[in-house]
Scaffold this motif. Structure first.
Motif, PDB file in Angstrom:
ATOM      1  N   LYS A   1     -60.160   8.078 -28.609  1.00 26.11           N
ATOM      2  CA  LYS A   1     -59.580   7.395 -29.770  1.00 26.11           C
ATOM      3  C   LYS A   1     -59.193   5.957 -29.425  1.00 26.11           C
ATOM      4  CE  LYS A   1     -54.890   8.749 -28.747  1.00 26.11           C
ATOM      5  NZ  LYS A   1     -53.661   9.393 -29.091  1.00 26.11           N
TER       6      LYS A   1
ATOM      7  N   THR B   1     -56.494   2.877 -30.714  1.00 24.76           N
ATOM      8  CA  THR B   1     -55.378   2.481 -31.571  1.00 24.76           C
ATOM      9  C   THR B   1     -55.534   0.989 -31.868  1.00 24.76           C
ATOM     10  OG1 THR B   1     -53.995   4.139 -30.505  1.00 24.76           O
ATOM     11  CG2 THR B   1     -52.860   2.464 -31.833  1.00 24.76           C
TER      12      THR B   1
ATOM     13  N   GLU C   1     -55.058   4.733 -35.901  1.00 21.53           N
ATOM     14  CA  GLU C   1     -56.006   5.342 -34.951  1.00 21.53           C
ATOM     15  C   GLU C   1     -57.382   5.542 -35.564  1.00 21.53           C
ATOM     16  OE1 GLU C   1     -54.815   8.996 -33.097  1.00 21.53           O
ATOM     17  OE2 GLU C   1     -53.160   8.013 -32.019  1.00 21.53           O
TER      18      GLU C   1
ATOM     19  N   ASP D   1     -61.683   6.804 -34.283  1.00 25.00           N
ATOM     20  CA  ASP D   1     -62.460   7.322 -33.149  1.00 25.00           C
ATOM     21  C   ASP D   1     -63.612   6.377 -32.794  1.00 25.00           C
ATOM     22  OD1 ASP D   1     -64.889   8.121 -34.626  1.00 25.00           O
ATOM     23  OD2 ASP D   1     -63.689   9.735 -35.441  1.00 25.00           O
TER      24      ASP D   1
END
Length: 464
Positions: free
Chosen positions: A246, A248, A261, A263
């Motif tokens: 992931k 941020t 967040e 992916d």
């Protein structure tokens, strides 16, 4: 060191370089074309062509979901991302070998290797077999450009992608952030959104598709949001913290920074010219912010050295590069070609709905002091658009009120990337509103909206 003499050496075999080489050969010049990676360049291998192949798959997927509207049934609709990508790569491969064939057919000497301009009229090429020295009176730089990487937002191929990673994804993204809403950013946002990813687009400017007419940008944004995309304008990604599977993102909007967040992140924040390692400074070729400085005939200021396409600056479009390639080849062969007019080059974005434009936007025409007449025609007033099930769209035309000259045309909707060429030809032939009004457009076609938009500028639209 092997040495060969030519009339013209082209460095780069993208849509600018290979076309320049072919045209030079057609005009009787002895031509060499040096390429370090792929015949056909980024456009054929990693840009225009494979992205259109991907977008075609997502477009058909979109229509499969709408089968019921057309009185059809399609059940258990799904997709195989690997197969979609495989098709796209196959299309690119077919065209790549086509370029190799065209160069051979036109008797252009194709050399795979890294080229450096050693001196005026001299190019050295590092190949697998060693170094070759080429000499020619004319050298054409056609080395293109690559994705711009912003500090902290660099691609890693895993969580953060450039267009190259986005073309051959290792996985289907679930939640995606696209940084930049120019053609590349919006096309990938459109592709992944259609396949079901949750997509957020962030644009630093005050609107998405910032080079387009403001009205078209606004219309496109509304359509994208209807499809579930999240669009955030006047917004900046300040930082990306990469974790396990992931990212941020620190996103700043209206003076406030929040984190979110994702992916997958696609960075599409512009391009940088491939000027490094060519030895340009040593021979006196001027480079400004990664682009070679040229005049309107693509001359660099150093005798016998020309630059075309992306390396020579905006607009960064394959068709601009090809046209400049032809112009430069004709110049080198002793001809008197016309300069390429950037205002007569169409821009096309293959998102859903498509966007296409040529010439001045309404705001640019006003800024330049024109007294203007603006015409508009919506897709909902066109029989063919309704029959296609594509009633969302707009054709907009901008005219000089005094002379009737077509200053610009802007479209959003189904197949507008094909329609725009009608207005491009009109501008090339210096058409007026009267010529366009007197032209008979076939029925039923989407092209009738082009006629109606012209009529509307003079308050004469028939169908709306």
């Amino acid at each position: 060191m092997a040495s060969q003499t030519f009339d013209m050496i082209v460095i780069g075999a993208g849509p600018g370089g290979y076309v320049a080489a072919i045209r030079g050969a057609q005009l009787g010049l002895k031509v060499a074309c040096v390429e370090r990676e792929h015949m056909g360049g980024i456009c054929l291998n990693w840009g225009c062509i494979p992205t259109k192949a991907l977008l075609r798959s997502s477009e058909i997927f979109h229509y499969m979901h709408r089968a019921k509207e057309y009185g059809l049934s399609a059940e258990k609709i799904g997709f195989d991302l690997d197969a979609v990508v495989k098709r796209s790569r196959g299309v690119a491969k077919q065209l790549n070998s086509g370029v190799t064939h065209l160069l051979k057919k036109n008797k252009v000497t194709a050399i795979m290797g890294e080229a450096t301009v050693a001196a005026k009229g001299k190019v050295t090429v590092k190949t697998d077999k060693g170094t070759e020295e080429l000499t020619a009176k004319a050298i054409v730089l056609a080395t293109g450009a690559r994705a711009r990487e912003l500090p902290g937002l660099e691609a890693d191929g895993d969580l953060v992608w450039t267009y190259k990673h986005a073309l051959v994804p290792k996985r289907m993204p679930k939640k995606m952030l696209v940084i930049g809403s120019g053609a590349i950013g919006i096309e990938f946002a459109s592709f992944y959104n259609t396949l079901g990813a949750d997509v957020t687009v962030v644009e630093v400017m005050d609107r998405i598709l910032p080079v387009e007419d403001a009205e078209i940008s606004k219309f496109a944004k509304k359509q994208f949001e209807k499809q579930g995309m999240k669009i955030r304008e006047k917004t900046m990604v300040k930082q990306l913290d990469r974790g396990q599977g992931k990212v941020t993102a620190h996103i700043e909007q209206g003076g406030k920074t929040a984190t979110e967040e994702f992916d997958t992140v696609i960075s599409a924040v512009g391009i940088v010219g491939n000027t490094e390692g060519l030895g340009l400074e040593a021979v006196g070729v001027k480079v400004d912010r990664s682009h070679v400085v040229v005049d309107k005939m693509c001359r660099t200021g150093v005798e016998g050295i020309y630059a075309i396409g992306d390396i020579a600056g905006a607009p960064w479009l394959a068709h601009k590069a090809s046209h400049e390639g032809v112009m430069v080849a004709e110049l080198i062969a002793g001809g008197h070609p016309h300069a390429v007019d950037p205002d007569s080059i169409a821009g096309c974005t293959y998102c859903h709905p498509q966007v296409a434009s040529v010439g001045l936007t309404e705001a640019q025409a006003k800024e330049k002091g024109y007294d203007i007449k603006v015409g508009r025609f919506p897709f909902i007033g066109n029989g063919k658009a309704i029959a296609l099930g594509e009633p969302e769209g707009l054709v907009k035309t901008v005219f000089d009120a005094k002379t009737g000259a077509l200053l610009g045309a802007h479209m959003v909707g189904a197949e507008v990337t094909e329609l725009i060429q009608g207005y491009v030809i009109g501008r090339q032939l210096e058409t007026t509103e009267e010529d366009l009004m007197n032209t008979v457009f076939p029925h039923p076609t989407l092209s009738e909206m082009m006629h109606e938009s012209v009529l509307d500028a003079w308050g004469r639209a028939l169908h709306y």
